[in-house]
Write an enzyme that holds these catalytic residues in place. Structure first.
Site, PDB file in Angstrom:
ATOM      1  N   GLU A  98      31.212  -4.101  -9.278  1.00 17.63           N
ATOM      2  CA  GLU A  98      31.676  -2.747  -8.982  1.00 17.63           C
ATOM      3  C   GLU A  98      32.687  -2.795  -7.848  1.00 17.63           C
ATOM      4  O   GLU A  98      32.880  -3.855  -7.239  1.00 17.63           O
ATOM      5  CB  GLU A  98      30.502  -1.824  -8.655  1.00 17.63           C
ATOM      6  CG  GLU A  98      29.697  -2.251  -7.447  1.00 17.63           C
ATOM      7  CD  GLU A  98      28.396  -1.453  -7.270  1.00 17.63           C
ATOM      8  OE1 GLU A  98      27.751  -1.120  -8.277  1.00 17.63           O
ATOM      9  OE2 GLU A  98      28.036  -1.181  -6.122  1.00 17.63           O
ATOM     10  N   THR A 108      14.204  -2.772  -0.756  1.00 20.76           N
ATOM     11  CA  THR A 108      14.495  -1.679   0.187  1.00 20.76           C
ATOM     12  C   THR A 108      15.970  -1.286   0.239  1.00 20.76           C
ATOM     13  O   THR A 108      16.845  -2.131   0.393  1.00 20.76           O
ATOM     14  CB  THR A 108      14.052  -2.094   1.616  1.00 20.76           C
ATOM     15  OG1 THR A 108      12.708  -2.535   1.545  1.00 20.76           O
ATOM     16  CG2 THR A 108      14.198  -0.936   2.590  1.00 20.76           C
ATOM     17  N   THR A 117       0.817  -1.216   0.000  1.00 20.44           N
ATOM     18  CA  THR A 117       0.000   0.000   0.000  1.00 20.44           C
ATOM     19  C   THR A 117       0.856   1.274   0.000  1.00 20.44           C
ATOM     20  O   THR A 117       0.334   2.373  -0.069  1.00 20.44           O
ATOM     21  CB  THR A 117      -0.980   0.018   1.197  1.00 20.44           C
ATOM     22  OG1 THR A 117      -0.236  -0.215   2.386  1.00 20.44           O
ATOM     23  CG2 THR A 117      -2.040  -1.062   1.049  1.00 20.44           C
ATOM     24  N   HIS A 143      26.215   3.147  -3.313  1.00 24.92           N
ATOM     25  CA  HIS A 143      25.920   1.898  -2.604  1.00 24.92           C
ATOM     26  C   HIS A 143      26.761   1.815  -1.342  1.00 24.92           C
ATOM     27  O   HIS A 143      27.943   2.155  -1.361  1.00 24.92           O
ATOM     28  CB  HIS A 143      26.259   0.686  -3.492  1.00 24.92           C
ATOM     29  CG  HIS A 143      25.340   0.531  -4.657  1.00 24.92           C
ATOM     30  ND1 HIS A 143      25.693  -0.176  -5.778  1.00 24.92           N
ATOM     31  CD2 HIS A 143      24.088   0.987  -4.877  1.00 24.92           C
ATOM     32  CE1 HIS A 143      24.684  -0.157  -6.632  1.00 24.92           C
ATOM     33  NE2 HIS A 143      23.708   0.552  -6.117  1.00 24.92           N
TER      34      HIS A 143
END
Lengths: 291, 382
Positions: A211, A97, A17, A249
């Site tokens: 990376e 996430t 939601t 990151h």
């Protein structure tokens, strides 16, 4: 064949939601993925574009037979969401996430390993998994992927899109594309996904996108050298990254002289992997080699 | 997030860990007050910057009088201190003034995550004072390693084992290791380094230096620590970018980059280099960037005076191309763009995005792919 996700995958979206959760649940559904349920605590009974919402993953599994979860829950609650999925019997957990503290992820990783050795976690902080023209369980733009025989594994979302787009434009499709994420503590590694591609009949070649930071690419190189007969291509981002600076990151940082792009490329070359230097020509190099 | 030595020591002191008595001083008056409160000389004055190897760079001095304290403090405060690790230097915003510790022997101790196995790793060595990088190259056998089980935490036997190997009193050192681990976990640290940890001439153990770094992802539950951040240690444009949730790192080149996604942002820097140019920055506008964020990203990017051209490289996933195009138009209204801009758009809603840009009347050069974009940006920057 393909790996991890296909047309039989039944997805439950945790955090359905929320803004991103609902947007991407619908995108996945429109792609053709079986999005069978959503979870938002306290909202059981409502629907999001025809997808029933449940209070718990357990209820979602019981009522819909979901076997894969896609997590959009905010960082403070995301570790809890992963464990809830595993405890409900989900065997493929994909956590989108970004920003989960390392301290939260360490015990989760060990909990899964100890209690659910067959459960696979992808991410967190990843774009998800796609098997073109079958199922998209993630946030990637589906239309740039094309069904085919190149397996892609990557730490970066947008770089995965870039590579898939280049390949598709040259008429080369993908068996599956898996984004393993850019966090220091994560689920499946490059090596784990390469092992799955190695076993997959449909996958004829593998593209690994890495990376700076960590040693995941070096470990994959070691595995490839002794186990993989299929052609493997690799691109490593971050040749120009200065040491000690976190490149977006949480995991992309050169520290203590470790994790440089050079050391990764060297290890891969030694494992007979074709290292692609110019990222604009990822598609071209693979097309030329496979033709 | 990096903390200063004095802040790290204040945090560790709360866990009952032995740090030298000392005070931070932001100006000469505070330095004098600190000296008085410490009750006389000799004292150690340490320049506080977010960079290692301060001692060798002349940032640490033992002072024996008011005059020495004053002259050294004046030579440091507000000045830029360059070290081997920071060739461009960092401004000294404050000093740490401590009682001198009589040193018998120096050790190295650190706690961090070993990413290869996702476990917390404690490293120790008898070779205190040396940088761990040098140590791992020159004397890898001199580093003692203990992994911590995530469920159990550090066990007393592990702390004892470290004590025996270092030749330190297990009841004294064992407690210190356990408390350091506790602090590491409580603070959501990503690094805790004590270099050196010292055995004093009277047989005590003291944390002579301390470096604590906090996991940025955990900042939300450490508001008090977040407030400690010394922004004088960070490039002003990076500080500005952070306000808008943008990930920006300033580099030395002249091609400004705006990219979505960390991997693609690094790749964009790499491809500029490969095409013979030099990137001015890393900038990731993220996955869910709003119009306002993109506009601010553009403003920050172009406020770097070195930037002679901008290369926008966007592959739309979460961030849709139409949203980016709107952001660029808003940004163009906010900042008076005087330099060439090359845009390469691809991905979700790309047609709408390109249409919005085309109809905006903005003079942006469009590129067909990354390589084309990098080459065009370099040419236009000349």
């Amino acid at each position: 064949m393909s790996i991890l996700v296909n047309k039989n995958t039944k997805v439950v979206v945790q955090g359905i939601t929320g803004k991103e959760g609902s947007f991407h649940a619908i995108q996945c559904k429109n792609y053709g993925t079986q999005v069978v349920a959503g979870v938002t605590p306290g909202k059981e009974g409502i629907e999001v574009e025809g997808i029933p919402v449940f209070n718990t993953v357990e209820n979602a599994v019981k009522n819909t037979g979901a076997n894969c979860s896609l997590i959009f829950v905010p960082p403070p609650f995301a570790a809890d969401a992963i464990v809830e999925s595993a405890d409900a019997g989900i065997e493929l957990i994909i956590c989108i996430t970004e920003g989960i503290p390392v301290k939260d992820m360490i015990p989760v990783k060990y909990y899964l390993k100890k209690n659910y050795p067959n459960t696979k976690l992808i991410g967190p902080n990843c774009p998800g998994a796609i098997t073109p023209e079958e199922a998209k369980v993630g946030i990637m733009p589906g239309h740039i992927f094309k069904k085919g025989n190149v397996g892609i594994v990557s730490r970066s979302g947008t770089l995965t899109y870039e590579a898939a787009f280049q390949l598709s434009n040259l008429g080369i499709g993908q068996s599956s594309a898996i984004g393993i994420g850019g966090d220091p503590v994560h689920g499946l590694s490059h090596k784990d996904v390469i092992a799955l591609f190695n076993e997959d009949e449909e996958t004829k070649a593998i593209l690994m996108i890495g990376e700076i930071g960590g040693t995941s690419e070096e470990e994959a190189a070691e595995y490839i050298a002794s186990n993989v007969k299929k052609p493997v291509f690799a691109y490593i981002a971050g040749i120009t990254a200065p040491p000690g600076k976190r490149m977006g990151h949480a995991g992309a940082i050169i520290s203590g002289g470790k994790g440089t792009a050079e050391s990764k490329m060297k290890a891969l070359k030694e494992a007979n992997v074709t290292v692609i230097e110019n990222p604009a020509f990822i598609g071209k190099v693979i097309a030329d080699a496979l033709s | 997030m990096k903390l200063h030595e004095h802040q790290s020591k204040e945090l560790l002191k709360r866990y009952g860990l032995p740090v030298p008595e000392g005070y931070a001083a932001f100006n000469l008056n505070e330095a004098k007050e600190a000296a008085q409160a410490l009750g006389g000389y000799p004292l150690v004055v340490k320049a506080q910057i977010h960079c290692g190897a301060r001692g060798k760079a002349g940032g640490v001095k033992i002072v024996k009088s008011d005059e020495e304290l004053e002259s050294f403090s004046e030579s440091m405060l507000g000045k830029v201190l360059k070290t081997v690790q920071c060739p461009n230097g960092k401004v000294v915003s404050r000093l740490l003034i401590e009682k001198a510790t009589p040193i018998e022997k120096e050790f190295y101790l650190s706690i961090t995550l070993d990413r290869s196995n996702s476990k917390i790793l404690i490293m120790a060595s008898k070779e205190g004072g040396m940088e761990i990088e040098e140590l791992s190259k020159e004397k890898p056998d001199a580093i003692i390693k203990e992994y911590v089980d995530p469920a159990l935490g550090i066990m007393p036997y592990q702390a004892r084992k470290l004590s025996f190997e270092l030749g330190l009193n297990p009841s004294l050192f064992g407690k210190i290791v356990s408390k350091l681990y506790q602090a590491y976990m409580d603070l959501d640290a990503s690094l805790l380094e004590i270099n050196p940890l010292v055995l004093t001439k009277d047989g005590n153990i003291v944390l002579l230096d301390a470096k604590v770094e906090i996991d940025d992802n955990a900042a939300f539950r450490h508001k008090d620590i977040e407030e400690l951040e010394d922004i004088t240690q960070i490039d002003p444009l990076e500080v500005e970018a952070k306000k808008y949730g943008l990930n920006y790192i300033k580099l030395e080149g002249n091609i400004g980059c705006m990219v979505n996604g960390a991997g693609l942002a690094m790749t964009t820097m790499d491809i500029i280099k490969l095409a013979g140019g030099s990137p001015a920055n890393f900038l990731d506008v993220g996955g869910g960037a709003s119009v306002e964020q993109i506009a601010n990203a553009f403003r920050i990017l172009t406020s770097d005076e070195n930037v002679k051209a901008v290369f926008i490289n966007i592959f739309g996933g979460i961030l849709r191309c139409d949203r980016l195009a709107q952001g660029l138009i808003e940004a163009a209204k906010m900042v008076n763009i005087k330099i060439p801009v090359v845009v390469r758009l691809e991905g979700t809603n790309v047609e709408e995005g390109r249409k919005i840009l085309k109809e905006s009347g903005l003079n942006f050069e469009s590129a067909i792919d990354m390589w084309d974009g990098a080459q065009k940006a370099i040419k236009l920057a000349q």
